[in-house]
Design a protein around this motif. Structure first.
Motif, short mmCIF file in Angstrom:
data_model
loop_
_atom_site.label_atom_id
_atom_site.label_comp_id
_atom_site.label_asym_id
_atom_site.label_seq_id
_atom_site.Cartn_x
_atom_site.Cartn_y
_atom_site.Cartn_z
N ALA A 2 -32.46 -9.48 -45.26
CA ALA A 2 -32.68 -8.14 -45.81
C ALA A 2 -34.13 -7.91 -46.22
N ALA A 3 -34.78 -8.93 -46.74
CA ALA A 3 -36.16 -8.77 -47.23
C ALA A 3 -37.15 -8.51 -46.10
N HIS A 4 -36.73 -8.70 -44.85
CA HIS A 4 -37.65 -8.53 -43.73
C HIS A 4 -37.50 -7.16 -43.05
N PHE A 5 -36.72 -6.29 -43.66
CA PHE A 5 -36.62 -4.91 -43.21
C PHE A 5 -37.42 -4.01 -44.15
N SER A 6 -38.08 -3.04 -43.59
CA SER A 6 -38.80 -2.05 -44.39
C SER A 6 -38.71 -0.70 -43.70
N THR A 7 -38.75 0.36 -44.48
CA THR A 7 -38.66 1.70 -43.92
C THR A 7 -39.84 2.53 -44.40
N PRO A 8 -40.73 2.93 -43.49
CA PRO A 8 -41.87 3.76 -43.91
C PRO A 8 -41.40 5.13 -44.34
N PRO A 9 -42.16 5.82 -45.17
CA PRO A 9 -41.76 7.15 -45.63
C PRO A 9 -41.44 8.08 -44.46
N GLY A 10 -40.24 8.64 -44.49
CA GLY A 10 -39.82 9.57 -43.45
C GLY A 10 -39.50 8.94 -42.12
N GLY A 11 -39.48 7.58 -42.06
CA GLY A 11 -39.28 6.89 -40.79
C GLY A 11 -37.97 6.13 -40.72
N GLN A 12 -37.86 5.31 -39.69
CA GLN A 12 -36.69 4.47 -39.46
C GLN A 12 -37.00 3.04 -39.90
N PRO A 13 -35.96 2.23 -40.15
CA PRO A 13 -36.19 0.83 -40.52
C PRO A 13 -36.99 0.07 -39.46
N HIS A 14 -37.86 -0.81 -39.92
CA HIS A 14 -38.61 -1.74 -39.08
C HIS A 14 -38.19 -3.15 -39.45
N PHE A 15 -38.32 -4.07 -38.49
CA PHE A 15 -37.93 -5.46 -38.75
C PHE A 15 -39.10 -6.40 -38.48
N ASP A 16 -39.35 -7.29 -39.42
CA ASP A 16 -40.41 -8.29 -39.32
C ASP A 16 -39.83 -9.58 -38.74
N LEU A 17 -39.73 -9.64 -37.41
CA LEU A 17 -39.14 -10.81 -36.75
C LEU A 17 -39.92 -12.09 -37.03
N PRO A 18 -41.25 -12.13 -36.85
CA PRO A 18 -41.94 -13.39 -37.13
C PRO A 18 -41.88 -13.81 -38.59
N GLY A 19 -41.80 -12.83 -39.50
CA GLY A 19 -41.64 -13.17 -40.91
C GLY A 19 -40.31 -13.86 -41.17
N PHE A 20 -39.24 -13.36 -40.54
CA PHE A 20 -37.93 -13.97 -40.67
C PHE A 20 -37.93 -15.37 -40.07
N VAL A 21 -38.54 -15.51 -38.90
CA VAL A 21 -38.64 -16.82 -38.25
C VAL A 21 -39.40 -17.81 -39.13
N GLU A 22 -40.53 -17.38 -39.65
CA GLU A 22 -41.33 -18.27 -40.49
C GLU A 22 -40.57 -18.70 -41.74
N GLU A 23 -39.84 -17.78 -42.35
CA GLU A 23 -39.06 -18.12 -43.54
C GLU A 23 -38.03 -19.20 -43.22
N GLN A 24 -37.35 -19.07 -42.07
CA GLN A 24 -36.37 -20.08 -41.67
C GLN A 24 -37.03 -21.45 -41.50
N LEU A 25 -38.19 -21.48 -40.85
CA LEU A 25 -38.85 -22.76 -40.58
C LEU A 25 -39.34 -23.40 -41.87
N ARG A 26 -39.90 -22.61 -42.76
CA ARG A 26 -40.38 -23.18 -44.03
C ARG A 26 -39.22 -23.68 -44.88
N ALA A 27 -38.08 -22.99 -44.82
CA ALA A 27 -36.91 -23.43 -45.58
C ALA A 27 -36.37 -24.76 -45.08
N ALA A 28 -36.67 -25.09 -43.82
CA ALA A 28 -36.19 -26.36 -43.24
C ALA A 28 -36.98 -27.56 -43.72
N GLY A 29 -38.11 -27.33 -44.41
CA GLY A 29 -38.90 -28.44 -44.94
C GLY A 29 -39.76 -29.14 -43.92
N LEU A 30 -40.29 -28.40 -42.97
CA LEU A 30 -41.13 -29.00 -41.93
C LEU A 30 -42.50 -29.40 -42.49
#
Length: 252
Positions: A184-212
């Motif tokens: 959920a934290a990787h979605f954002s909606t600009p004023p008057g716009g549609q939701p956007h998704f931060d795919l690389p941000g989500f990917v990076e969060e998963q990798l960092r959570a794995a303890g690499l």
């Protein structure tokens, strides 16, 4: 020499050859101008093979192992050369020197992995669905199964579409969060716009959570730089077709 972007965290590992290739340096023309490495987009197969040969020459390790990618969470462990696209899946791992694991993308996120001490490498294709359903943790599990240790794995995230360019809409957001509410934290909606998704941000969060051992990003947004990268979304907006770039890693 064929232009290629590299990750510092992988470059510092001796015996590991890798690269994130964009669209520059190839021999394709027209809509696919540059280093298109995909047979399935409408480019001439002989020209595609010439482009793949340029990649092999630039890496200088061995044969490219290329899956038929299906936006799944299937990880293939390989120990020898295979016919291109004869295997299906969205990630590859190996402990065999001389193989070059390869991922094709045109907005989705390529991720390359290496545990130098164990001599284990991996490569994953993370589109939004694959990322939400767990392709990256499953790739790491497959690496551990053949000798890697999470605390020694270095990971590099390659060129992909970034959040400001990735408008997805309400249904996409609902579908994604039904699979993985933690995104959920990787979605954002600009004023008057549609939701956007931060795919690389989500990917990076998963990798960092794995303890690499290390996680690094390489390159820029594929959509924002159509001169440097193939972008399916950009091509769709321009009502044309586009090629696929390749990300590779091999044990010398």
């Amino acid at each position: 020499m064929t232009p290629v972007e590299t990750a510092e965290t992988l470059s510092e590992l001796s015996g590991i050859r890798h690269g994130f290739f964009g669209r520059a340096g190839g021999v394709s023309g027209g809509e696919f101008e540059g280093l298109n490495v995909s047979w399935s987009v409408g480019d001439d197969s002989q020209i595609v093979e010439q482009n793949r040969e340029l990649v092999r020459d630039a890496i200088g390790v061995g044969p490219l192992v290329i899956l038929r990618q299906t936006h799944s969470t299937h990880v293939v462990t390989v120990s020898g050369a295979v016919e291109p696209s004869s295997l299906e899946g969205d990630a590859l791992v190996t402990a065999t020197p001389g193989l070059v694991l390869s991922i094709l993308t045109a907005d989705c996120t390529p991720v390359l992995f290496a545990d130098k001490e164990a001599g284990v490498i991996g490569a994953a294709h993370a589109g939004w669905r694959g990322a939400a359903e767990g392709i990256l943790p499953k790739t790491l599990d497959a690496m551990v199964a053949i000798g890697a240790d999470l605390s020694r794995i270095h990971a590099a995230i390659g060129p992909t579409i970034y959040g400001p360019d990735y408008e997805v809409g309400d249904k996409f957001m609902a579908d994604f969060l039904a699979i993985d509410p933690s995104g959920a934290a990787h979605f954002s909606t600009p004023p008057g716009g549609q939701p956007h998704f931060d795919l690389p941000g989500f990917v990076e969060e998963q990798l960092r959570a794995a303890g690499l051992a290390a996680v690094e990003r390489v390159g820029s947004s594929t959509y924002r730089h159509p001169d440097r990268y193939f972008s399916h979304r950009y091509a769709t907006h321009q009502k044309t077709r586009t090629g696929r770039q390749i990300s590779v890693i091999g044990l010398a």
